[in-house]
Structure formats: C-alpha cells, structure tokens
Design a protein around this motif. Structure first.
Motif, PDB file in Angstrom:
ATOM      1  N   UNK A 103       3.331 -12.556   7.059  1.00 23.48           N
ATOM      2  CA  UNK A 103       3.251 -14.015   6.937  1.00 23.48           C
ATOM      3  C   UNK A 103       1.889 -14.529   7.397  1.00 23.48           C
ATOM      4  N   UNK A 104       1.330 -13.934   8.442  1.00 23.98           N
ATOM      5  CA  UNK A 104      -0.002 -14.342   8.896  1.00 23.98           C
ATOM      6  C   UNK A 104      -1.029 -14.053   7.805  1.00 23.98           C
ATOM      7  N   UNK A 105      -0.905 -12.894   7.169  1.00 21.87           N
ATOM      8  CA  UNK A 105      -1.817 -12.547   6.079  1.00 21.87           C
ATOM      9  C   UNK A 105      -1.698 -13.545   4.933  1.00 21.87           C
ATOM     10  N   UNK A 106      -0.466 -13.931   4.616  1.00 20.63           N
ATOM     11  CA  UNK A 106      -0.236 -14.832   3.485  1.00 20.63           C
ATOM     12  C   UNK A 106      -0.754 -16.239   3.755  1.00 20.63           C
ATOM     13  N   UNK A 107      -0.553 -16.736   4.986  1.00 20.98           N
ATOM     14  CA  UNK A 107      -0.881 -18.130   5.282  1.00 20.98           C
ATOM     15  C   UNK A 107      -2.315 -18.288   5.782  1.00 20.98           C
ATOM     16  N   UNK A 108      -2.729 -17.421   6.713  1.00 17.77           N
ATOM     17  CA  UNK A 108      -4.049 -17.566   7.330  1.00 17.77           C
ATOM     18  C   UNK A 108      -5.113 -16.650   6.720  1.00 17.77           C
ATOM     19  N   UNK A 109      -4.696 -15.794   5.781  1.00 17.04           N
ATOM     20  CA  UNK A 109      -5.628 -14.884   5.101  1.00 17.04           C
ATOM     21  C   UNK A 109      -6.343 -13.967   6.078  1.00 17.04           C
ATOM     22  N   UNK A 120     -10.643  -6.203   5.352  1.00 11.83           N
ATOM     23  CA  UNK A 120     -10.296  -6.248   3.933  1.00 11.83           C
ATOM     24  C   UNK A 120      -8.791  -6.387   3.772  1.00 11.83           C
ATOM     25  N   UNK A 121      -8.339  -7.424   3.076  1.00  9.96           N
ATOM     26  CA  UNK A 121      -6.894  -7.580   2.859  1.00  9.96           C
ATOM     27  C   UNK A 121      -6.395  -6.575   1.831  1.00  9.96           C
ATOM     28  N   UNK A 122      -5.100  -6.311   1.865  1.00  7.32           N
ATOM     29  CA  UNK A 122      -4.513  -5.472   0.835  1.00  7.32           C
ATOM     30  C   UNK A 122      -4.673  -6.146  -0.521  1.00  7.32           C
ATOM     31  N   UNK A 123      -4.952  -5.385  -1.573  1.00  9.71           N
ATOM     32  CA  UNK A 123      -5.093  -6.005  -2.894  1.00  9.71           C
ATOM     33  C   UNK A 123      -3.782  -6.664  -3.315  1.00  9.71           C
ATOM     34  N   UNK A 124      -3.927  -7.749  -4.048  1.00 11.33           N
ATOM     35  CA  UNK A 124      -2.760  -8.527  -4.472  1.00 11.33           C
ATOM     36  C   UNK A 124      -1.915  -7.732  -5.458  1.00 11.33           C
ATOM     37  N   UNK A 125      -0.592  -7.877  -5.341  1.00 12.43           N
ATOM     38  CA  UNK A 125       0.325  -7.269  -6.307  1.00 12.43           C
ATOM     39  C   UNK A 125       0.457  -8.214  -7.490  1.00 12.43           C
ATOM     40  N   UNK A 126       0.155  -7.714  -8.663  1.00 15.63           N
ATOM     41  CA  UNK A 126       0.244  -8.529  -9.875  1.00 15.63           C
ATOM     42  C   UNK A 126       1.323  -7.969 -10.795  1.00 15.63           C
ATOM     43  N   UNK A 127       1.745  -8.797 -11.714  1.00 12.56           N
ATOM     44  CA  UNK A 127       2.786  -8.384 -12.647  1.00 12.56           C
ATOM     45  C   UNK A 127       2.256  -7.285 -13.562  1.00 12.56           C
ATOM     46  N   UNK A 128       2.984  -6.177 -13.647  1.00 14.94           N
ATOM     47  CA  UNK A 128       2.556  -5.031 -14.449  1.00 14.94           C
ATOM     48  C   UNK A 128       2.793  -5.287 -15.930  1.00 14.94           C
ATOM     49  N   UNK A 129       1.999  -4.642 -16.734  1.00 16.19           N
ATOM     50  CA  UNK A 129       2.147  -4.736 -18.181  1.00 16.19           C
ATOM     51  C   UNK A 129       3.463  -4.098 -18.601  1.00 16.19           C
ATOM     52  N   UNK A 130       4.278  -4.842 -19.327  1.00 20.44           N
ATOM     53  CA  UNK A 130       5.580  -4.343 -19.754  1.00 20.44           C
ATOM     54  C   UNK A 130       5.548  -3.712 -21.154  1.00 20.44           C
ATOM     55  N   UNK A 131       4.383  -3.649 -21.773  1.00 20.21           N
ATOM     56  CA  UNK A 131       4.312  -3.109 -23.135  1.00 20.21           C
ATOM     57  C   UNK A 131       4.418  -1.582 -23.163  1.00 20.21           C
ATOM     58  N   UNK A 148       1.576  -1.221  -8.685  1.00 16.94           N
ATOM     59  CA  UNK A 148       0.548  -1.538  -7.688  1.00 16.94           C
ATOM     60  C   UNK A 148       0.352  -0.362  -6.731  1.00 16.94           C
ATOM     61  N   UNK A 149       1.443   0.259  -6.312  1.00 16.83           N
ATOM     62  CA  UNK A 149       1.331   1.372  -5.367  1.00 16.83           C
ATOM     63  C   UNK A 149       0.541   2.524  -5.971  1.00 16.83           C
ATOM     64  N   UNK A 189       8.714  -0.944   5.200  1.00 18.49           N
ATOM     65  CA  UNK A 189       7.593  -0.931   4.262  1.00 18.49           C
ATOM     66  C   UNK A 189       7.514  -2.230   3.459  1.00 18.49           C
ATOM     67  N   UNK A 190       7.883  -3.327   4.098  1.00 17.22           N
ATOM     68  CA  UNK A 190       7.797  -4.642   3.435  1.00 17.22           C
ATOM     69  C   UNK A 190       6.830  -5.512   4.236  1.00 17.22           C
ATOM     70  N   UNK A 191       5.600  -5.039   4.334  1.00 15.20           N
ATOM     71  CA  UNK A 191       4.595  -5.707   5.142  1.00 15.20           C
ATOM     72  C   UNK A 191       3.816  -6.755   4.360  1.00 15.20           C
ATOM     73  N   UNK A 192       4.452  -7.288   3.315  1.00 14.95           N
ATOM     74  CA  UNK A 192       3.891  -8.380   2.543  1.00 14.95           C
ATOM     75  C   UNK A 192       5.020  -9.379   2.277  1.00 14.95           C
ATOM     76  N   UNK A 193       4.688 -10.666   2.330  1.00 21.46           N
ATOM     77  CA  UNK A 193       5.703 -11.701   2.163  1.00 21.46           C
ATOM     78  C   UNK A 193       6.414 -11.565   0.821  1.00 21.46           C
ATOM     79  N   UNK A 194       5.668 -11.220  -0.235  1.00 19.00           N
ATOM     80  CA  UNK A 194       6.269 -11.173  -1.576  1.00 19.00           C
ATOM     81  C   UNK A 194       7.260 -10.019  -1.747  1.00 19.00           C
ATOM     82  N   UNK A 195       7.303  -9.094  -0.783  1.00 22.81           N
ATOM     83  CA  UNK A 195       8.238  -7.979  -0.885  1.00 22.81           C
ATOM     84  C   UNK A 195       9.538  -8.221  -0.114  1.00 22.81           C
ATOM     85  N   UNK A 196       9.596  -9.291   0.672  1.00 20.25           N
ATOM     86  CA  UNK A 196      10.753  -9.504   1.536  1.00 20.25           C
ATOM     87  C   UNK A 196      12.041  -9.760   0.750  1.00 20.25           C
TER      88      UNK A 196
END
Length: 625
Positions: free
Chosen positions: A141-147, A175-186, A361-362, A460-467
């Motif tokens: 949460x600190x990473x997400x809010x305060x960068x 250096x922050x962890x790279x952002x998780x983006x939506x993977x290509x579904x094609x 992403x992993x 292993x849910x050290x990012x807000x978007x994984x909670x």
C-alpha cells in the motif's frame, strides 16, 4: 468473547459483533455497559483481551452504552446496536503532523482494520496487531500510494508512522517493481512458475489428490440453494482462473481461459443417510482427482442433512488456488449470495487484472536483473546446506516418496502465549519468529544437527493489485539457520530474526527457480531443499456473513502429507493450536506426539527463562523428559 468481556473489571454487561463500514469493510466492535465511574479504558480492555484471545477475536473499537438494547422479549437486539463513533485517544497519543504521516497513519489503519484516529505517530505497527504477512501488505500500500518501495527489514526496524515517514522522505531512488499490465489474450497464455511445477508433479503422480484443496461448512438456517449456486457461478464468471484449463501443445502446458464454465453442483437429500455415509460422500468430493486439461478445476457438493441444516463442500485444485484465495472466494460468494437473495446488483469493484496477467508479468520479471539478484542471494544462502534434514524414522524411506499422511494436534495454553508475546516485545521479534525458533530447537535435538533448513509459505501478494486476485500466488521460503556455538536464547532469537528478514527481502523469486539452481538432481524419495515446513495460520479479515445463515466450519481430512512433516500453528481462544501433518510411511504416531510434547516444553522455557540461558540448557531440558 462476550463472556471474557463481561469478566473485565468495571464492566457490568457487554456485547460484540461485526459492523459494516464503507466499501464493505467489517470490524469487530465491543459494546460496554460499565459498572460506574471511572469507565473502563478501551486500551486497557484491548490489552487485557489480547492476553487470552487470538488477534482476530480482539475488538478493534469499543463503544460505551448506558444499557444494551433489547427486543420486547428481553433478548439482545443486535440490530439496534449503534454505529460506533470515532474514539478518543490517550494522553500520550500524537496525531500525524504532516501529509506523509497522515497517509501512513491511514494505511496502518487500513491494513490492521483499526480506526485511523487510534494510530499515533509513535504507535508500533506490530504492537497494534501487525505481523509479517500484514507488513507485506503495508509495504504494497505504501508503494501504491506514496510511490516508495520499502523493505520488510525497514518496516521491522522502524515500525512507527514517524519512523517510516522518515524513510519515505529520504527515499534514495529505489527502483519500484514494474507495473503488471493486462496480457495479450490473442496468443497462448503462459503458466506461472508455480503452476508449471504443479502441472509437472501431476504428470508424475496422476490421480493422487496431492494438490486438492477444500473447504467445508455446516450451514444452519433457511438456505436458498438456487441463489447459492448462482452466486458461485457469479464468482467463477468474475475470476478467469476459476474457468481456466491447462491443455498441452507440443508437450508443454498452456493456460486456456474458457468464456463460460458451469461449476459441478452435486445436490443431494441426505436426511436419511447415516453419519458414515455422509462422511464418505464428503471425502469422495474432496479426494476425487481433477483433469487439468479438461477441467473444471472447482466443484461443489451440497447435502441437506436436516430441515434447516446443510453441508456445503468446495473442492478446487491448487494450480488455480491458494489459501489466501479461499478468503476471497468465500467473501465474494457471500456478497453475491446476498445480492441474489435481495435481487439487487452486486457492488464489487471491477477486476482490472486477472491471474493470467500476473503469470505473464512474472515470466517477464524472471528475465530481469532483480530476479538475478535474488537468485544470487538464495544460491549464497543455501550454499553447502545439508542435502536433507534427516530426522530419525521408524521405517526405511521408500524409494519413491509416499504421501499418505497422519495428523496430530495439541494446544499450548493461553498464559504461555501471553508470556511469549512479552518476550517478543522485549527482544524485538515477531511471534512467528519466536515460535519458529522453538521449532528449530526441537528439530536440532531430534536430528542431532545444528544447521537447520525449514520451509515456510508466504502469500506473495506484495502488491495492492494482487490482494483481491484468486489464483496460485503463494511462494515457499527456505529458512536456513545455524544454531552452532551454544548461543543464548537471545542470540537464537536474533539469528532467526535475521534469517526471516533476509528471506522476506528476497521473497519474489519462485521456489522452483531456487530448486533448479541449488538442487538440480531429482531424488524421488524426498522433496528437494526442504523436507519440513513451518506455517502460521493467520485469520485475514472476518468470516463472511450469509444472510439468514449461521456457518460452522467442517473438519475434513485428506490424510495427505506433502512433506516429511509440516507444523501448522494458529492462535485460538484456548491459546496456540499446534497441528502436525506427517508422513506415516516414516513416522509413528507416538514419535509425533513426543515431538509435540517437546515443542510445548521448549515454548514454556522460551516464555519463562531469562534470555541469557543457553541452547545447551534447552537441549538438557528436552533430554531430561
């Protein structure tokens, strides 16, 4: 809990219950009717209750009333209990003094589930109820809010709002962890590293329910079975991973997300069945194998066993699920069930990411510099480690690892736990670290070695978007500690503390990657790197509430042991429940009972002895039994 509340000095009557706040947040509230003035102090009540109750049963807010509301027939009217107001703070409380401290105080409150006004700048995160898992969530949460990216060690060493505020203001360009983006579904979707390992193990042991997970509950009240089934389908529609299968192409598995999937829904009237027949149906539901290529990998069983009583059993394969996911599944199932019963639209936030996005992403992260750095840490940490922890066994180890398991349980009294918490506070360690220290001492005695490697799971849910993501994210950390040199108890606790903090700082690397580097050879008689696991069960959040229903957990055993031995500890109203899952091909029940007794003896010594006493004293204590 209410009985314990009423027994406190200055309390004439009391009630407790979950109350819902904004965004579906539920908190445990205590309502106190005092005997007179002065009124009971909420901090003193909280401290007193924490001595006898597990953390999740200690109310976070205390409301004083002149009398508890009652119904016309004189019973407690829980619906009439007022919404709690913000509570005042004590004389030593210092409120946040700038925007950074204000944000951190709010994040403390969010992660811990307490009122933000309770959090002062010098309040200790761990003394407020935090532990290692919650510290990981705080970092996210600190990473997400305060960068700002903090390490677990920094949170542990500077666990106050003021301390962490100083670190965030002095962030040296981490250096922050790279952002998780939506993977290509094609194209084809890759498996995560952990999923690939489980898929491979399924090919080695097809039909063995080694990775089946389950939950069972006894439901009392008027159940709308159609609404429950629809609610389960709603959850599956929301989470792609629950409608994912794993076909192979050119000998390699892929993730295939199905557009729709109907969860197997086995409903039977069991009111005339014997208890043994009901038990057999439940065990069959959780033990039946899954077909990873065809799916579905989630199934349900609903047995009507009385006029107002049902048994609900959910079985799911580990390749799409973990223990954290169970809490998400049950909360969302309750939310959708309520919406179906009330015929309203569910109010859950949209899913911005799915598990397949994490897996893709992993794979990308594993090819980068941070992963290489963490791999070097683990290679150095486990260099020259013993190949295996050789505990004395009753029978020769089979050439191919057996997984038939037994289970034993004991309880360490609450008064011992209370004294252990005092030791933790004095020595600057968490309860997990202290309990792990005791476990390693017992292992050292029985194995006759001082170099001990024990595995522990981490969410292993050290990012807000994984909670809020259902899926197989849990990782395993090999914790190696050297007990050589006859250290004092204080030194032992310090060594285990350092082991844990260093491991937490390198928790992102999947365990499978560690195994490939440090144990490349395949020994089918035992698990690689770790043969013994130590886990602490945490109650994350509150039990979900289904309208009109009371739910009692159902005890179901698979009689499976994935390792030689696994210790699972969890706090309860009675103290500390210590369960051991063990391989019956190696150990007799009497030996496991002896190990449990030795563990209780060591924990009592850790609670009562001066920390200047030595490991040899503890060993002599166990030997004298």
């Amino acid at each position: 809990m209410e009985t314990v509340l009423r027994a406190q000095p200055g309390v004439r009557d009391a009630a407790a219950g979950l109350r819902e706040y904004q965004h579906g947040d539920q908190r445990l509230i205590a309502y106190i009717v005092p005997t007179g003035d002065p009124r009971p102090d909420s901090d003193e009540l909280r401290t007193a209750l924490a001595r006898t109750l597990p953390d999740y049963m200690v109310p976070v807010t205390y409301v004083t009333l002149d009398a508890l509301p009652t119904t016309p027939n004189g019973k407690l009217d829980r619906e009439a209990l007022p919404t709690p107001e913000q509570q005042g703070t004590g004389p030593d409380h210092i409120s946040p003094r700038d925007p950074v401290e204000q944000v951190l105080a709010e994040l403390f409150a969010k992660v811990l589930g307490v009122d933000a006004h309770r959090v002062g700048v010098h309040d200790n995160f761990f003394e407020l109820g935090g532990h290692s898992l919650l510290a990981t969530r705080l970092i996210a949460h600190i990473r997400s809010v305060l960068l700002v990216t903090l390490s677990p060690r920094e949170v542990f060493e500077r666990p106050t709002v003021a301390g962490l505020a100083g670190l965030t203001r002095d962030d040296h360009g981490r250096a922050p962890l790279p952002q998780i983006r939506r993977a290509d579904r094609d194209g084809a979707l890759p498996l995560s590293s952990g999923q690939e390992r489980l898929w491979f193990m399924e090919q080695l042991r097809p039909g063995v329910p080694l990775h089946n997970m389950h939950w069972g509950g006894r439901l009392y009240g008027e159940l709308d079975a159609a609404a429950l089934r629809a609610a389960l389908d709603d959850v599956v529609a929301r989470h792609e991973i629950l409608r994912t299968v794993f076909p192979t192409r050119r000998g390699r598995p892929e993730q295939l997300v199905l557009d729709t999937l109907e969860v197997p829904w086995d409903v039977q009237d069991a009111r005339d069945w014997s208890e043994s027949t009901v038990k057999a149906h439940v065990e069959e539901a959780v033990r039946a194998p899954f077909d990873l290529a065809e799916g579905p990998l989630l199934r349900s069983l609903l047995l009507r066993v009385g006029a107002r009583e049902h048994l609900l059993v959910l079985a799911v394969h580990h390749v799409v699920f973990d223990a954290w996911s169970l809490g998400i599944l049950l909360r969302e199932l309750a939310h959708h069930y309520r919406a179906r019963v009330d015929r309203v639209e569910p109010a859950l936030p949209a899913m911005l990411l799915q598990y397949a996005d994490f897996a893709a992403w992993q794979r990308s992260w594993l090819a980068g510099k941070p992963a290489a750095e963490q791999l070097r840490y683990w290679q150095n940490r486990l260099a020259d480690a013993p190949k295996a922890l050789e505990l004395p066994t009753h029978r020769p180890r089979p050439a191919i690892q057996s997984h038939h398991g037994g289970y034993e349980l004991v309880t360490v009294p609450a008064d011992v736990m209370s004294r252990l918490r005092e030791v933790c506070e004095r020595e600057g360690v968490t309860l997990f670290m202290t309990l792990l220290t005791g476990f390693k001492i017992v292992l050292a005695w029985h194995a006759g070695v001082t170099d001990i490697v024990v595995g522990t799971p981490i969410a292993n849910r050290n990012r807000v978007e994984l909670e809020s993501l259902i899926g197989f994210l849990v990782n395993t950390l090999p914790l190696r500690t050297d007990l050589a040199g006859d250290p004092t108890i204080g030194e032992l606790l310090g060594r285990v503390r350092e082991t844990c903090l260093d491991a937490y700082a390198n928790q992102d690397l999947p365990f499978e990657q560690i195994v490939r580097k440090v144990a490349p050879g395949r020994d089918r008689s035992r698990a690689p790197v770790i043969q013994v696991m130590f886990a602490m069960a945490h109650m994350e959040g509150r039990e979900p509430e289904f309208p009109g229903l009371t739910i009692e957990p159902l005890d179901i055993s698979l009689e499976i042991s994935r390792l030689d031995m696994s210790f699972i500890v969890g706090e309860s109203a009675s103290g500390l429940d210590v369960g051991v899952e063990y391989n019956v091909a190696l150990f007799d029940q009497a030996t496991i009972a002896r190990i449990l007794q030795d563990y209780g003896v060591v924990l009592r010594a850790l609670a009562d002895w001066p920390t200047e006493r030595h490991l040899s004293d503890l060993m002599s204590l166990v030997a004298a039994r």
